[in-house]
Design a protein around this motif. Structure first.
Motif, short mmCIF file in Angstrom:
data_model
loop_
_atom_site.label_atom_id
_atom_site.label_comp_id
_atom_site.label_asym_id
_atom_site.label_seq_id
_atom_site.Cartn_x
_atom_site.Cartn_y
_atom_site.Cartn_z
N ALA A 144 0.87 -1.18 0.00
CA ALA A 144 0.00 0.00 0.00
C ALA A 144 0.91 1.22 0.00
N GLU A 163 0.77 -6.71 -6.35
CA GLU A 163 -0.51 -6.05 -6.05
C GLU A 163 -0.23 -4.81 -5.21
N ASP A 165 -1.88 -1.11 -3.73
CA ASP A 165 -3.02 -0.23 -3.48
C ASP A 165 -2.51 1.18 -3.27
N SER A 167 -3.34 4.70 -1.96
CA SER A 167 -4.36 5.14 -1.01
C SER A 167 -3.96 6.45 -0.34
#
Length: 297
Positions: A144, A163, A165, A167
């Motif tokens: 993240a 992966e 994210d 944010s």
């Protein structure tokens, strides 16, 4: 792209390997033993029952970050200022600099010593060095990130199979991970036991709940809203990673300095600022530091 990994341990080598497999030019900056192994045999990634040999460069010279489009900064928290000063003269103005580190203060500290914007990064990976130049993936691997440049960095990482994210709540996520580390790291290090075994000992899970409660109080005083599922995550970790030792336990068992000052010790420092008593976090910090002192003698 040219991508540099400053501090090529288990985390840096894992993401370096993923990016190298995606075709990027990766240079690892690490310890001499790692450098020798990678120069001789490549970087080996053990993942999903397969063994991948990744073509990367390796050196112990921080100047190797020169010309990098992206720098993954993966050194131990206690080395942030020193390593940051080492790479600062070589950072390109447009380089994406990501702090893949434990704790909640590293991105700010790194920005201060480099004069470069830093992308805070929360790392969710279980990985370990199985030998010099051999990194073993043991679970997850997502990130993240947030802040200026995060969208560009996220696109590169996702294209490499990581992966990611992007944010605007990355500080909340960093704090949530800090709480998980505070719950398990010191206890695993003191007992020298993996999470699954710890959870089977009477009294351990209530102890972890008390650690989390102290952390929640400090987070609230800092204006941080923790995700509601933090407590559930703490209780789920022994099921998800039963054989995993905490990074602090791994450091202690190898006779290396740990990051305890930036985990439970961070909670202790911030609690003092707000006049909050955190006796369990204070005790755990002291016990780990006593173990480190004993090993150093």
């Amino acid at each position: 792209m040219k991508i540099a990994v400053m501090g090529a341990g288990a985390v840096g080598c894992y993401y370096g390997a993923m990016l190298a497999q995606a075709g990027h030019q990766v240079v690892l900056v690490g310890r001499p033993a790692l450098v020798r192994a990678v120069q001789a045999d490549g970087l080996v990634l053990e993942k999903d029952g397969q063994r991948h040999v990744c073509a990367v460069m390796a050196t112990d010279d921080p100047a190797a970050v020169a010309g990098a489009d992206m720098v993954l900064f993966c050194v131990k928290s206690g080395d942030t200022e020193t390593a940051g000063r080492q790479i600062a003269p070589h950072l390109g103005a447009g380089a994406l600099l990501l702090s893949l580190q434990n704790g909640v203060s590293n991105a700010e500290r790194l920005a201060q010593v480099t004069g470069h914007s830093v992308i805070p990064t929360v790392v969710y990976v279980a990985s370990a060095m199985a030998g010099p130049g051999v990194v073993r993936h043991e679970g997850r691997g997502d990130l993240a990130i947030g802040g200026p440049g995060a969208d560009a960095a996220g696109a590169v990482l996702r294209a490499a199979g990581v992966e990611t994210d992007v944010s605007d709540q990355v500080m909340s996520a960093l704090w949530a991970k800090l709480v998980l580390n505070c719950a398990y790291n010191a206890v695993s290090a003191i007992a020298r036991l993996p999470y699954g075994v710890l959870a089977q000992v009477d009294g351990v899970m209530p102890l972890l709940d008390q650690i989390v409660a102290e952390c929640r109080a400090v987070a609230a005083a800092e204006g941080i809203t923790l995700p509601e599922e933090v407590s559930q995550t703490v209780h789920g970790i022994p099921n998800w990673m039963p054989g995993q030792f905490s990074s602090t336990a791994q450091d202690v068992m190898r006779g290396r300095p740990s990051e305890i000052d930036f985990l439970n010790g961070e909670i202790v420092r911030l609690a003092a600022k707000h006049g909050i008593d955190v006796p369990i976090n204070r005790t755990l910090t002291l016990l780990v530091k006593l173990i480190e002192r004993q090993q150093a003698e």
